[in-house]
Design a protein around this motif. Structure first.
Motif, PDB file in Angstrom:
ATOM      1  N   ASP A 129      -7.812   8.457 -18.735  1.00  0.00           N
ATOM      2  CA  ASP A 129      -6.566   9.029 -19.258  1.00  0.00           C
ATOM      3  C   ASP A 129      -6.812   9.851 -20.517  1.00  0.00           C
ATOM      4  N   ASP A 158      -7.892  13.126 -19.455  1.00  0.00           N
ATOM      5  CA  ASP A 158      -6.753  13.856 -18.905  1.00  0.00           C
ATOM      6  C   ASP A 158      -5.887  14.431 -20.023  1.00  0.00           C
ATOM      7  N   GLU A 169      -9.680   1.151  -7.981  1.00  0.00           N
ATOM      8  CA  GLU A 169      -8.739   1.396  -9.080  1.00  0.00           C
ATOM      9  C   GLU A 169      -9.088   2.676  -9.830  1.00  0.00           C
ATOM     10  N   GLU A 176      -8.125   5.727  -7.761  1.00  0.00           N
ATOM     11  CA  GLU A 176      -6.667   5.922  -7.768  1.00  0.00           C
ATOM     12  C   GLU A 176      -6.209   6.603  -9.047  1.00  0.00           C
ATOM     13  N   ARG A 177      -6.786   6.209 -10.200  1.00  0.00           N
ATOM     14  CA  ARG A 177      -6.378   6.811 -11.463  1.00  0.00           C
ATOM     15  C   ARG A 177      -6.842   8.269 -11.547  1.00  0.00           C
ATOM     16  N   SER A 213      -7.292  10.212  -9.068  1.00  0.00           N
ATOM     17  CA  SER A 213      -6.399  10.943  -8.161  1.00  0.00           C
ATOM     18  C   SER A 213      -5.043  11.183  -8.794  1.00  0.00           C
ATOM     19  N   ASP A 214      -4.476  10.155  -9.429  1.00  0.00           N
ATOM     20  CA  ASP A 214      -3.169  10.291 -10.070  1.00  0.00           C
ATOM     21  C   ASP A 214      -3.177  11.381 -11.129  1.00  0.00           C
ATOM     22  N   ASN A 215      -4.329  11.518 -11.817  1.00  0.00           N
ATOM     23  CA  ASN A 215      -4.464  12.519 -12.877  1.00  0.00           C
ATOM     24  C   ASN A 215      -4.905  13.889 -12.347  1.00  0.00           C
ATOM     25  N   HIS A 216      -5.103  13.992 -11.047  1.00  0.00           N
ATOM     26  CA  HIS A 216      -5.562  15.250 -10.432  1.00  0.00           C
ATOM     27  C   HIS A 216      -6.893  15.698 -11.032  1.00  0.00           C
ATOM     28  N   GLN A 217      -7.761  14.716 -11.290  1.00  0.00           N
ATOM     29  CA  GLN A 217      -9.079  15.008 -11.829  1.00  0.00           C
ATOM     30  C   GLN A 217     -10.127  14.979 -10.717  1.00  0.00           C
ATOM     31  N   GLU A 225     -10.379   5.598   0.392  1.00  0.00           N
ATOM     32  CA  GLU A 225      -9.469   6.098  -0.637  1.00  0.00           C
ATOM     33  C   GLU A 225      -9.168   7.590  -0.484  1.00  0.00           C
ATOM     34  N   TRP A 253     -11.353  10.129  -0.386  1.00  0.00           N
ATOM     35  CA  TRP A 253     -12.213  11.023  -1.161  1.00  0.00           C
ATOM     36  C   TRP A 253     -13.307  11.683  -0.330  1.00  0.00           C
TER      37      TRP A 253
END
Length: 304
Positions: free
Chosen positions: A56, A59, A135, A138-139, A141-145, A171, A173
């Protein structure tokens, strides 16, 4: 958590632009001295390494690529930790005082979930946990990184390459978009990189180290990147790497590590590296961008 607001704003704009460009264009953006910036273990100068907080933090700075380290627990789960022991980055010595030397392979995931992986770095990160690979993905991905994933110490974990690919597949990827634009797998073990390439020839790979120039063609057969310490390279070495085609028929790349200051960032950028792996991605990105802008301005004046 707010980190250098102006840097975060400018980084976010750059990150959005990178997402809109093809992968090849995103490597160098619009100038040969603008290599890709990769947040080492996340933005690990600002948050505890290899945690979701570090993802994060990267990000927030607008950094689109993060690097991490994958290892395996006693019960076969994949977790994100750099060292092969838990002692440096968790409170394992307090929670399990009789389990020295606290090797990851000696602990189950349930036991590792009990550990605090943030307090060692700062009180505000108390309670941060060691993430599983699922996990972490997923993070990201959520951050579009995007992800530069290191398979750490594969000699300790036979079969970890296929297990890592299995999780990546589950996942999402290993679909065409992620494989083409968002994922690189690297290791210090040439055998591990070779195994990943054999199992998934479409996945982009990197070898961590500085092979002799004479040996580069051997590595180019199974990898797309040579990723050395910045202390071991020169412009001639980078050029020698670039003279070869990697496993996917494109120019062999150089991602160098771990550059944390502006001076060395500019130095390796001017050597022509394709990526810079750093704990301080905002410092590196801003220094490289400023140097490229000065170079462009000088070129514009000279052409008048």
């Amino acid at each position: 958590m707010l980190i250098r607001p102006l840097a975060a704003l400018s980084g976010a704009i750059l990150g959005i632009s990178a997402l809109l460009l093809p992968a090849a264009a995103a490597q160098a953006v619009d100038h040969p001295h603008r290599p890709l910036t990769v947040a080492h273990r996340g933005a690990s100068a600002y948050a505890p390494e290899n945690t979701l907080a570090a993802v994060d933090a990267a990000d927030e700075l607008g950094i689109r690529w993060v690097e991490n380290d994958v290892q395996r627990t006693k019960d076969g789960e994949l977790v994100i930790v750099h060292d092969t022991t838990l002692a440096r980055t968790t409170d394992v010595e307090q929670v399990f005082p009789d389990r020295a030397p606290w090797k990851i392979a000696d602990f189950t995931l349930e036991e590792i979930r009990q550990l605090d992986a943030g307090s060692w770095f700062g009180a505000r990160f108390a309670g941060e946990r060691v993430p599983t690979l699922e996990e972490y993905l997923e993070r990201v991905s959520d951050n579009h990184q995007n992800l530069l994933m290191e398979i750490k110490a594969p000699e300790l974990y036979p079969g970890i390459e296929s297990e890592t690919l299995r999780v990546l597949r589950s996942e999402g990827w290993l679909n065409r978009h992620h494989v083409k634009h968002r994922l690189i797998i690297q290791s210090f073990s040439a055998n591990s990189v070779r195994t990943v390439h054999a199992l998934r020839p479409d996945v982009k790979t990197g070898f961590l180290g500085t092979p002799a120039v004479a040996d580069l063609p051997t590595y180019a057969a199974f990898t797309d990147q040579i990723n050395p310490s910045y202390r071991t390279i020169s412009a001639d070495y980078v050029d020698a790497v670039h003279q070869l085609e990697g496993a996917h028929g494109r120019r062999l790349e150089v991602f160098t590590w771990t550059v944390n200051d502006a001076t060395n960032a500019v130095t390796v950028a001017r050597m022509g590296v394709d990526g810079i792996i750093t704990n301080t991605p905002d410092v590196v990105r801003d220094a490289v961008d400023e140097d490229a802008r000065r170079d462009e301005a000088a070129g514009a004046l000279a052409s008048r």
